[in-house]
Design a protein around this motif. Structure first.
Motif, short mmCIF file in Angstrom:
data_model
loop_
_atom_site.label_atom_id
_atom_site.label_comp_id
_atom_site.label_asym_id
_atom_site.label_seq_id
_atom_site.Cartn_x
_atom_site.Cartn_y
_atom_site.Cartn_z
N GLU A 1 2.78 -40.89 -10.10
CA GLU A 1 1.44 -40.95 -9.53
C GLU A 1 1.46 -41.46 -8.09
O GLU A 1 0.64 -41.04 -7.27
CB GLU A 1 0.53 -41.84 -10.39
CG GLU A 1 0.15 -41.23 -11.73
CD GLU A 1 -0.74 -40.01 -11.57
OE1 GLU A 1 -1.41 -39.89 -10.54
OE2 GLU A 1 -0.75 -39.17 -12.49
N CYS B 1 -2.09 -43.80 -7.23
CA CYS B 1 -2.42 -42.75 -6.25
C CYS B 1 -2.91 -43.36 -4.95
O CYS B 1 -2.55 -42.91 -3.86
CB CYS B 1 -3.49 -41.82 -6.82
SG CYS B 1 -2.85 -40.57 -7.96
N SER C 1 -1.22 -42.98 -1.14
CA SER C 1 -1.87 -42.53 0.09
C SER C 1 -1.71 -43.56 1.21
O SER C 1 -1.57 -43.20 2.38
CB SER C 1 -3.36 -42.26 -0.17
OG SER C 1 -4.02 -43.43 -0.59
N VAL D 1 2.19 -38.51 -6.20
CA VAL D 1 1.00 -37.66 -6.10
C VAL D 1 0.11 -38.13 -4.95
O VAL D 1 -0.41 -37.32 -4.18
CB VAL D 1 0.21 -37.67 -7.43
CG1 VAL D 1 -1.14 -36.99 -7.27
CG2 VAL D 1 1.01 -36.99 -8.53
N GLY D 2 -0.05 -39.47 -4.84
CA GLY D 2 -0.84 -40.02 -3.75
C GLY D 2 -0.27 -39.70 -2.38
O GLY D 2 -1.02 -39.57 -1.40
N GLN E 1 -7.72 -38.76 0.09
CA GLN E 1 -7.00 -39.01 -1.15
C GLN E 1 -7.25 -40.41 -1.68
O GLN E 1 -7.44 -40.63 -2.88
CB GLN E 1 -5.50 -38.78 -0.94
CG GLN E 1 -4.62 -39.09 -2.14
CD GLN E 1 -4.95 -38.23 -3.35
OE1 GLN E 1 -5.51 -37.14 -3.21
NE2 GLN E 1 -4.63 -38.71 -4.53
N SER F 1 -9.27 -41.35 -5.24
CA SER F 1 -8.76 -42.22 -6.31
C SER F 1 -9.80 -43.27 -6.70
O SER F 1 -10.00 -43.57 -7.88
CB SER F 1 -7.47 -42.90 -5.86
OG SER F 1 -6.47 -41.95 -5.56
#
Length: 502
Positions: free
Chosen positions: A426, A375, A379, A429-430, A237, A241
């Motif tokens: 976001e 993002c 992660s 989302v990460g 991930q 990005s």
């Protein structure tokens, strides 16, 4: 007026900090002190207790026996200590070997997967612009988009099952070929050929979001490094990005490299302009397919019942039926949800309302880069949180915060607060993709993995088709997303409880 450059700088600084915290450099410069538990304390105190024999009022025969027992205790302690040292060294060697295998596997995966992701990011921003440059109406463009998502929904429902049976590496190569052919069709100003390209692109997209992940999990199981799966998804991930940011720069240069024009006056074959990113994507896909052929080993969806169910799974229809059956029977699988959102018209509408006639457009490049940096930060936060939390526990606050972010977007009348809420989403989302990928790796049956992953994309494509055909306003779209996130939050709490109780 929203200062997008300032927000980007702040987000970038935050990302650098959390990335450093998640890296090995943190433990190098800020090592944690080892904690000695009660069991270790008792082991260190045992020899001291053995040195002080219990007092005796008599000099009977038992005393020599007692001395002999003390000698045996000391010998046992030495033997136990040697065994513990041997076990500890063996465990350390095993962990080191597992880390080496995982690092080798992750390198092989990322070099292929990130090329595939790069090819997809290169195309995304220019599909609509290319169709518009060909002179097609908004209705015709909508038809092409609907065809692409419909193709992904229909073909994706069974190509995943075929990948589980025939081999996931083969279908990664098929993805590269199919997507490259889709790029080729973009050169023709012919609605039928462009429609074929959209159908091929839909098939390729369904493979991108299922077969790669299925191969990764299968490879982890084969290598015996399933405990490293969360780290792998986090790295993928994070790399995705970075690739997205790089793709935006490459695509922009490729689109401006040559003039958009037909090869001849009567030719329907065009070159240059918005076709540049698709040409670069095609080269990337060729490299992706070749590297998958040379670096990846083949793996399949296997289970203990493969021999008994071979006749049932002999066709794509059989694979689809077994995947659907497994999905319906498992509440854990049903708890995984995916959604779409639209940010461009929302920010544009708010900016126009704030600036009026002085509005000159938004810096979409900076905005997109800010989203991608968020993002990346997400992660990294996932990697940090996984040190103390299980993915099913971590996903609960992720969905909760994402729901809150959508609520702010729906209610806000300021472009700045809306943009900040989108950045918060976001970050979620990460964190979502590696946590959900790890959970799916533990929950979804291996023999139906790619098939089930494609089944999950059916609701996603249906929602996208619904959005395209109904022309929802940005506020209504985000309200719908907030509703779906609320459902996902509740289902994730149920999943967490069932997993922890089990």
């Amino acid at each position: 007026m929203t200062d997008y450059n300032l927000i980007f700088g702040g987000v970038l600084t935050f990302n650098i900090l959390v990335t450093f915290r998640a890296s090995s450099y943190w433990t190098k410069y800020f090592p944690t002190k080892p904690v000695v538990d009660d069991a270790e304390k008792s082991d260190t105190e045992a020899p001291k207790k053995a040195e002080d024999p219990p007092e005796s009022d008599t000099d009977d025969e038992p005393k020599p026996l007692l001395e002999a027992t003390e000698d045996n205790v000391e010998e046992d302690d030495v033997e136990k200590g040697a065994k513990l040292e041997l076990s500890s060294s063996s465990s350390a060697a095993s962990d080191a070997a597992a880390n080496i295998r995982h690092a080798h596997l992750l390198r092989k995966y990322l070099v292929v997967y990130l090329l595939a992701a790069l090819s997809d990011w290169l195309q995304g921003p220019y599909v609509y612009a290319l169709y518009d440059a060909y002179g097609y109406s908004q209705h015709d463009i909508a038809v092409l988009f609907v065809a692409g998502f419909g193709s992904s929904m229909v073909f994706g429902s069974f190509v995943g099952g075929m990948a589980d049976q025939c081999g996931r590496r083969k279908f990664v190569i098929l993805f590269a070929i199919t997507y490259a052919l889709s790029c080729m069709t973009k050169h023709f100003k012919n609605f039928t050929i462009l429609m074929i390209g959209r159908l091929l692109g839909g098939i390729a997209t369904s493979l991108l979001f299922s077969v790669f992940e299925a191969w990764l999990i299968g490879a982890h199981a084969t290598a015996g490094v399933m405990s490293h799966l969360g780290k792998s998804f986090s790295s993928a991930q994070y790399g995705n990005s970075i690739v997205a940011i790089v793709a935006g720069q490459i695509a922009n240069r490729a689109a401006n490299h040559a003039e958009f024009q037909p090869t001849s006056a009567d030719s329907g074959f065009y070159t240059g302009g918005y076709l540049g990113p698709f040409d670069v994507s095609m080269l990337t896909l060729i490299a992706c397919g070749l590297l998958a052929t040379s670096l990846w080993e083949e793996n399949f969806g296997k289970s203990e019942q493969d021999d008994d169910d071979s006749s049932k799974k002999s066709s794509a229809t059989g694979a689809l039926k077994t995947a659907y059956s497994a999905t319906v029977r498992s509440p854990d699988i049903l708890s995984m949800y995916i959604f779409v959102f639209m940010w461009t018209p929302a920010l544009t509408t708010l900016a126009k309302a704030e600036l009026g006639d002085s509005f000159e457009g938004l810096p979409f490049g900076i905005i997109f880069s800010t989203f991608m940096v968020c993002c990346m930060a997400g992660s990294s936060i996932f990697s940090i949180a996984m040190e103390k939390m299980k993915p099913e526990q971590l996903a609960v606050p992720v969905f909760g915060i994402a729901t809150l972010a959508f609520g702010i977007i729906v209610l806000s009348k300021s472009a700045t607060s809306t943009f900040l809420a989108m950045n918060l989403f976001e970050v979620c989302v990460g964190m979502y993709f590696p946590s959900m990928g790890t959970m799916k790796g533990m929950i979804v049956p291996e023999d139906k993995r790619a098939a089930i992953y494609n089944l999950f994309r059916i609701p996603l494509n249906f929602i996208v088709l619904f959005s395209l055909l109904t022309d929802l306003s940005p506020k209504t779209s985000f309200l719908l997303c907030a509703s779906m996130m609320t459902v996902a939050f509740v289902l994730q709490m149920k999943l967490r409880n069932s997993r922890l109780n089990a």
